[in-house]
Design a protein around this motif. Structure first.
Motif, PDB file in Angstrom:
ATOM      1  N   ILE A  60       0.835  -1.203   0.000  1.00  0.00           N
ATOM      2  CA  ILE A  60       0.000   0.000   0.000  1.00  0.00           C
ATOM      3  C   ILE A  60       0.868   1.252   0.000  1.00  0.00           C
ATOM      4  O   ILE A  60       0.627   2.197  -0.755  1.00  0.00           O
ATOM      5  N   TYR A  61       1.910   1.236   0.837  1.00  0.00           N
ATOM      6  CA  TYR A  61       2.806   2.397   0.861  1.00  0.00           C
ATOM      7  C   TYR A  61       3.482   2.599  -0.492  1.00  0.00           C
ATOM      8  O   TYR A  61       3.628   3.732  -0.970  1.00  0.00           O
ATOM      9  N   GLU A  62       3.925   1.505  -1.093  1.00  0.00           N
ATOM     10  CA  GLU A  62       4.618   1.630  -2.372  1.00  0.00           C
ATOM     11  C   GLU A  62       3.681   2.115  -3.476  1.00  0.00           C
ATOM     12  O   GLU A  62       4.059   2.962  -4.291  1.00  0.00           O
ATOM     13  N   ASN A  63       2.479   1.553  -3.518  1.00  0.00           N
ATOM     14  CA  ASN A  63       1.547   1.930  -4.582  1.00  0.00           C
ATOM     15  C   ASN A  63       1.103   3.376  -4.474  1.00  0.00           C
ATOM     16  O   ASN A  63       0.791   4.013  -5.495  1.00  0.00           O
ATOM     17  N   GLU A  64       1.068   3.884  -3.283  1.00  0.00           N
ATOM     18  CA  GLU A  64       0.640   5.263  -3.075  1.00  0.00           C
ATOM     19  C   GLU A  64       1.816   6.231  -3.033  1.00  0.00           C
ATOM     20  O   GLU A  64       1.641   7.397  -2.672  1.00  0.00           O
ATOM     21  N   ASP A  65       3.012   5.742  -3.416  1.00  0.00           N
ATOM     22  CA  ASP A  65       4.207   6.577  -3.453  1.00  0.00           C
ATOM     23  C   ASP A  65       4.510   7.212  -2.090  1.00  0.00           C
ATOM     24  O   ASP A  65       4.919   8.364  -1.994  1.00  0.00           O
ATOM     25  N   ARG A  66       4.326   6.413  -1.073  1.00  0.00           N
ATOM     26  CA  ARG A  66       4.613   6.863   0.287  1.00  0.00           C
ATOM     27  C   ARG A  66       5.489   5.830   1.015  1.00  0.00           C
ATOM     28  O   ARG A  66       5.386   5.647   2.223  1.00  0.00           O
ATOM     29  N   ALA A  67       6.336   5.192   0.252  1.00  0.00           N
ATOM     30  CA  ALA A  67       7.159   4.137   0.826  1.00  0.00           C
ATOM     31  C   ALA A  67       8.165   4.673   1.832  1.00  0.00           C
ATOM     32  O   ALA A  67       8.630   3.925   2.704  1.00  0.00           O
ATOM     33  N   LYS A  68       8.534   5.950   1.715  1.00  0.00           N
ATOM     34  CA  LYS A  68       9.501   6.503   2.662  1.00  0.00           C
ATOM     35  C   LYS A  68       8.940   6.568   4.081  1.00  0.00           C
ATOM     36  O   LYS A  68       9.709   6.708   5.041  1.00  0.00           O
TER      37      LYS A  68
END
Length: 431
Positions: A145-153
């Motif tokens: 979910i974090y990666e898909n929403e470009d919030r992996a950091k």
């Protein structure tokens, strides 16, 4: 006790009022906003009265009413509250995990991915004691979910918890995959030290899995990363691979006890310190026989790398024993003469030359060119028939003949020798 009974009665009244507002009639439509308020009050009252089962049911109804009221975020929060009670007060982790998962779906519909990933993470924690596979899937879902929403950091902690669970249950392949995903996020940030720790963690997990060949290949590829070669994590990884190559458990233990290994995540640091090098592994540059531990280390490297195959026993190969060369002994063997002390080797001595009839022997030098033929005739003829010239004859000839450069010869006085050089019987004794 009386307070709990009073709160229980209040909770029942709230439930009745909430149900009235959900009923659809000919003259009235359901009022979901009012129903949600009464359901929420009832749930809190049931919880205060320690009627936890009724409180969970009230939170579920609250969520349904809020969905009808198109308040997805509040519906998700209601399910989260109900899941907390089911997990903490009722001891029902599966039920709580299911409620968390449903809440995550509601948060995603409400376009709040951070809360959705958080719900999946809480669901995974609830499922850890029951089903490790289900918990791993939920953790990985939260990371996705974090990666898909470009919030992996913002998912660093989630990644670490996922990796810790995978390492704890020896799911090394998925752990490496998750570490790679974390590394892809960290390499874009300013904090390169965290990225180097992730690369070192990958090598440690590969060594723990027994695949030191892949660990060596990954280390070579990691050396292409800017700054990794000069980092302490690179030195630790190189020392670990060196210890595996030479099968030196003591040196590996010293490397795993370094401070920078302790800076890694708890599960990975514990894994690194518990790795035991197997002598049965045949990979990389190490041999199957094990390292004998006699090499000395200087600067983290071995002085001698030639002993790593000393215990290796090749199969289907036959070696001919070599003859051991005896050391040099002074003096000849028993029963033989010493050619070097007694004189030259008789095998190389030239045999004596017999005189030829065409001229004088080699050791006879004529005194002069004029007397050469006469002297040779006088020496070779029989002394009985040879007339000896008087001493005064031909003396002048001797005076005019040149002498050799080193020695001045005097003319013969008297008769020449009576020895006939063609007497074969006495040649050997003469020479």
């Amino acid at each position: 006790m009386a307070l709990e009974e009073a709160r229980l009665k209040d909770a029942i009244k709230y439930m009745q009022e909430a149900d009235k507002n959900t009923v659809k009639s000919f003259f009235k439509k359901p009022d979901w906003d009012i129903a949600t308020q009464y359901y929420e009050k009832a749930a809190q009252s049931f919880k205060a009265a320690k009627s936890y089962e009724q409180s969970v049911q009230a939170f579920v109804k609250t969520s349904e009413a809020m969905i009808n009221a198109t308040s997805l975020f509040m519906a998700g929060r209601a399910l989260e509250n109900g899941g907390n009670i089911a997990l903490q007060n009722l001891g029902q982790p599966e039920r709580a995990a299911d409620m968390y998962k449903r809440a995550s779906e509601l948060f995603m519909q409400n376009m709040t991915p951070d809360r959705a990933a958080e719900m999946l993470e809480k669901s995974a924690k609830a499922m850890e004691p029951i089903s490790v596979d289900a918990a791993i899937d939920l953790y990985i879902g939260a990371c996705s979910i974090y990666e898909n929403e470009d919030r992996a950091k913002y998912a660093t902690d989630t990644y670490k918890r996922t990796i810790g669970l995978l390492v704890k249950h020896k799911r090394y392949e998925k752990a490496v995959e998750t570490l790679q995903r974390l590394g892809n996020v960290q390499k874009e940030t300013i904090n390169k030290s965290a990225y180097y720790k992730t690369l070192l963690s990958i090598i440690i997990i590969q060594l723990a899995a027994g695949d030191e060949v892949d660990a060596g290949k990954r280390f070579q590829s990691f050396c292409m990363v800017e700054g990794f070669v000069r980092s302490e994590e690179s030195a630790v990884a190189h020392a670990m691979l060196d210890a595996f190559e030479h099968r030196d458990q003591n040196y590996y233990n010293q490397t795993a006890a370094r401070q920078h290994v302790g800076f890694l995540d708890n599960e990975i640091a514990r894994l690194a310190r518990n790795i035991v090098i197997s002598n049965d592994l045949i990979s990389g540059g190490g041999g199957a026989g094990g390292f004998n531990g006699q090499q000395q280390f200087q600067g983290g490297q071995f002085n001698d790398h030639n002993d790593q195959h000393q215990n290796f026993q090749p199969q289907q190969q036959h070696f001919q024993p070599q003859q051991v060369q005896q050391p040099y002994q002074q003096g000849p063997p028993p029963g033989q003469n010493d050619f070097y002390q007694s004189g030259p080797d008789p095998r190389y001595i030239q045999p004596p030359q017999r005189p030829s009839s065409n001229g004088p022997p080699p050791h006879v030098r004529p005194l002069s060119g004029e007397r050469e033929e006469a002297d040779w005739r006088a020496l070779t003829q029989n002394p009985a028939t040879t007339r000896t010239p008087p001493p005064h004859q031909n003396q002048g000839q001797y005076q005019h003949s040149p002498a050799p450069p080193q020695q001045q010869h005097q003319p013969h006085q008297g008769a020449p020798p009576s020895r006939n050089y063609y007497d074969d019987d006495g040649d050997d004794s003469l020479l």
